[in-house]
Scaffold this motif. Structure first.
Motif, PDB file in Angstrom:
ATOM      1  N   THR A  33       0.825  -1.208   0.000  1.00 34.07           N
ATOM      2  CA  THR A  33       0.000   0.000   0.000  1.00 34.07           C
ATOM      3  C   THR A  33       0.858   1.256   0.000  1.00 34.07           C
ATOM      4  N   TRP A  53      -8.650   6.433  -5.167  1.00 34.71           N
ATOM      5  CA  TRP A  53      -8.170   5.390  -4.264  1.00 34.71           C
ATOM      6  C   TRP A  53      -9.365   4.729  -3.568  1.00 34.71           C
ATOM      7  N   ASP A  55     -10.356   1.854  -0.795  1.00 35.74           N
ATOM      8  CA  ASP A  55      -9.894   0.970   0.281  1.00 35.74           C
ATOM      9  C   ASP A  55     -10.796  -0.256   0.358  1.00 35.74           C
ATOM     10  N   ASP A 101      -7.089  -1.134  -3.217  1.00 33.36           N
ATOM     11  CA  ASP A 101      -6.137  -1.515  -2.170  1.00 33.36           C
ATOM     12  C   ASP A 101      -6.657  -2.669  -1.326  1.00 33.36           C
ATOM     13  N   SER A 102      -5.853  -3.733  -1.243  1.00 35.61           N
ATOM     14  CA  SER A 102      -6.145  -4.916  -0.418  1.00 35.61           C
ATOM     15  C   SER A 102      -7.354  -5.685  -0.937  1.00 35.61           C
ATOM     16  N   THR A 129      -3.531  -3.763  -5.180  1.00 38.43           N
ATOM     17  CA  THR A 129      -2.647  -4.438  -4.228  1.00 38.43           C
ATOM     18  C   THR A 129      -3.383  -5.651  -3.695  1.00 38.43           C
TER      19      THR A 129
END
Length: 670
Positions: A33, A53, A55, A101-102, A129
């Motif tokens: 990240t 972005w 999350d 992300d994740s 990611t």
């Protein structure tokens, strides 16, 4: 400060030039990240400005994935389309970078979303990611290794130790590389170890046993820590060095999906041996140990740290209890937000409800499985906020699910039907919204529920106004408000001010639409004054909107400018994208009427960008369309068609924040 990774950054920058999907993989805690955040910051200005972005780690289930990405893109959709369709249409030919992300816990759903987006948006690039690649064609996979132990890893460890005031003694410095090697150069493990130096020396850390909850007692353990359990080892060190109260707080905080503040931590986690007064000290201790990440006055558990805390919460036997506590807390928050909606607390609650979106969804999911009555109430209380904040699809989804799951009758159910009808009307589903409005009217009249009658009248009148029936709307609203006045004083059970004031607000639209400008102006001034006294912004903004419309119709351009700017200020306070777009349209019309074609073009262009985010063409009551069209015609004549289109196009591509600052009276950025 970011440490090392020059080679990896160069690789990712090069990969993005030749590939539209770059998947950054690596073990937990390796710094995927942070590496991607650094990449986004270093991207060329045009790309960095258009980076969104998302999350993904906040989500508990895949159904909210598209809505999360839409929110990351700044979309505040008010249409009945599915969120993924909205994203595809909005991106279109835009050059955009989206970061997911994740993704590992929702890998299949993320893979499907990525595939659709890349197929429909030719200039879109995606960086994801994840601990596992997507297995898609043309996917560039960048595997991130731990930091080199003798150089970057040691530098990161010493830097974090210095920042936290835990710099090792000179005699321990010769063992830094040994510790970095033992922790395999994993950045998160190194940061946790740096935090642990407050209570242990490097030598003591190296002498501690590995700590890994994921292994069975009889499982054969290797001599040294492996890639997959090094992070657990470092978290185990931090956990062992925590006080009992810090450990308990860590475990209980793991139920929170998003950011939190100290008050939320105390409200959720206090109990038993962890008293309210202990929470602040324990939280500070967890920040010192790098377990909790602090960002200004907000806090966050990284997803890997949260997973570890959740394991301990389960070991303590508190997982179900804390999930219920979490859901109950957010239900109480929603009740407070509703009860103080017409007060000065309104703007704060708008932000709170929007920021708490992942936690509210988690609370609703919990109640749907355990207590459908509470699920119905929570979906009802959040439905209006979510609809106004651009989460209409989410509001509609949960309202529909809770209404199906709960068959009890009563005011809460009827308000849920009302909220569901509102989502449909604001999405343009007039037939469905009107059908639900009539259901609410029938029930309110048969039950004698005056508050329910006000809400039902508001919903039906909105349907009438949106379809050009201002006189019918005025008649219905007057009847409902007369019934409310006949109900008596507050001591005798006066209906909720929220429902009454919303009807009075909509009545302004009906008066203007019926050509009763003098009455509309007088009523709007009175309602606005009440809102100013209460500190309320949402209703006040629409009073200003109507005052602007009346001023334009009466050819008072200076007054129209004043009220358009006042409307924009109020809408910005609550973050209402739809209302800001409408306010910019009014500002454009006022500038035109005032003879300023350049400013009219800028306001119109800034508004167009927001209308695209809302997913609608320009909206508002039907009688406003001629004002927009007349304003555009005047502005084109004032500056010339070519110049008008250029100004408007430049404003549509300018920084939205700068354009709104200008609209509020600042200096023009273009």
């Amino acid at each position: 400060m970011f440490v090392g990774r020059e080679r990896e950054l160069a690789e990712l920058e090069g990969a993005l030039k030749g590939h539209r999907l770059v998947t950054v993989t690596g073990v937990a805690g390796v710094g995927k990240t942070r590496l991607v955040r650094q990449l986004v910051e270093l991207e060329p200005p045009g790309a960095a400005a258009d980076a969104c972005w998302a999350d993904v780690w906040q989500l508990t289930e895949e159904g909210m994935l598209a809505a999360l990405v839409a929110d990351a893109c700044g979309l505040s959709d008010h249409t009945p389309r599915m969120p993924l369709d909205v994203i595809c249409e909005w991106i279109g030919e835009r050059e955009l970078l989206i970061v997911l992300d994740s993704c590992e816990h929702l890998l299949t759903a993320c893979r499907q979303l990525v595939e659709v987006l890349l197929n429909h948006c030719p200039r879109l690039r995606i960086v994801a990611t994840t601990r596992e690649r997507f297995q898609l064609i043309d996917e560039y996979v960048a595997v991130i290794d731990p930091l080199p132990c003798a150089t970057d890893a040691a530098e990161l460890f010493l830097q974090r130790a210095t920042e936290s005031g835990n710099l090792p003694e000179p005699g321990d410095l010769n063992r830094v590389t040994e510790l970095c090697t033992y922790l395999d150069g994993l950045p998160l493990a190194l940061e946790l170890a740096a935090g642990a130096l407050r209570h242990s020396t490097i030598e003591e850390l190296l002498g501690r046993p590995r700590h890994d909850l994921s292994r069975d007692e009889d499982e054969v353990r290797p001599v040294g820590p492996q890639h997959h359990d090094v992070l657990r080892t470092a978290m185990g060190w931090s956990h062992e060095l925590c006080t009992p109260k810090e450990r308990l707080l860590w475990a209980r905080l793991s139920v929170i999906r998003g950011h939190f503040d100290a008050d939320m931590a105390a409200a959720l986690c206090a109990g038993g041996p962890l008293r309210t007064v202990d929470v602040g000290l324990a939280l500070a201790g967890l920040v010192d140990k790098s377990v909790v990440t602090r960002r200004d006055e907000r806090y966050l558990l990284l997803d890997t740290v949260r997973e570890y805390g959740r394991l301990w919460l389960d070991e303590l036997g508190e997982l179900d209890t804390m999930a219920t506590t979490h859901a109950t807390y957010f239900l109480a928050q929603a009740r407070h937000a509703d009860a103080t909606w017409t007060s000065a607390e309104q703007t704060g609650w708008y932000r709170t409800i929007k920021e708490a979106h992942p936690d509210l969804c988690a609370a609703l999911d919990h109640f749907l499985a355990r207590d459908v009555e509470d699920a119905l109430e929570l979906s009802t209380l959040t439905g209006f906020y979510w609809t106004c904040c651009g989460h209409a699809h989410t509001a509609q989804l949960y309202l529909s699910r809770t209404l199906k799951a709960c068959d009890s009758e009563g005011p809460t159910r009827q308000r849920a039907v009302w909220a569901l009808g509102l989502t449909h009307l604001l999405q343009g589903n007039y037939a469905t919204g009107t059908h639900l409005a009539r259901q609410c009217l029938t029930h309110a009249r048969s039950s004698g529920d005056t508050t329910g009658l006000l809400r039902a009248a508001y919903l039906q009148a909105m349907s009438d106004l949106l379809q050009g029936n201002a006189e019918e709307a005025l008649k219905l609203l007057d009847h409902a408000l007369e019934a409310a006045r006949a109900e008596g004083s507050p001591a005798a059970g006066r209906p909720a001010p929220q429902a009454e004031m919303m009807c009075r607000m909509l009545r302004l639209f009906a008066l203007t639409g019926s050509g009763l400008l003098e009455q509309s102006h007088e009523a709007a001034q009175g309602l606005r004054a009440e809102c100013v006294t209460m500190g309320e912004h949402w209703i006040r903004s629409y009073a200003d909107y109507q005052l602007c419309v009346v001023a334009l119709l009466e050819q008072n351009s200076e007054l129209a400018l004043e009220h358009a700017r006042s409307m924009l200020h109020a809408k910005q306070q609550i973050g209402d994208t739809f209302g800001i777009a409408l306010g910019l349209d009014m500002l454009a019309a006022a500038f035109s009427a005032n003879g300023d074609g350049h400013s009219a073009a800028l306001a119109s262009g800034a508004g167009q960008r927001l209308w695209e985010a809302v997913g609608h063409p320009q909206r508002g009551a039907p009688d406003v369309a001629p004002l927009r069209e007349a304003g555009e015609d005047i502005a084109r004549r004032l500056v010339g068609p070519g110049a008008y289109d250029t100004y408007r196009r430049n404003a549509a591509h300018a920084d939205p924040g700068a354009m709104l600052a200008w609209a509020a009276g600042g200096e023009a950025p273009l």
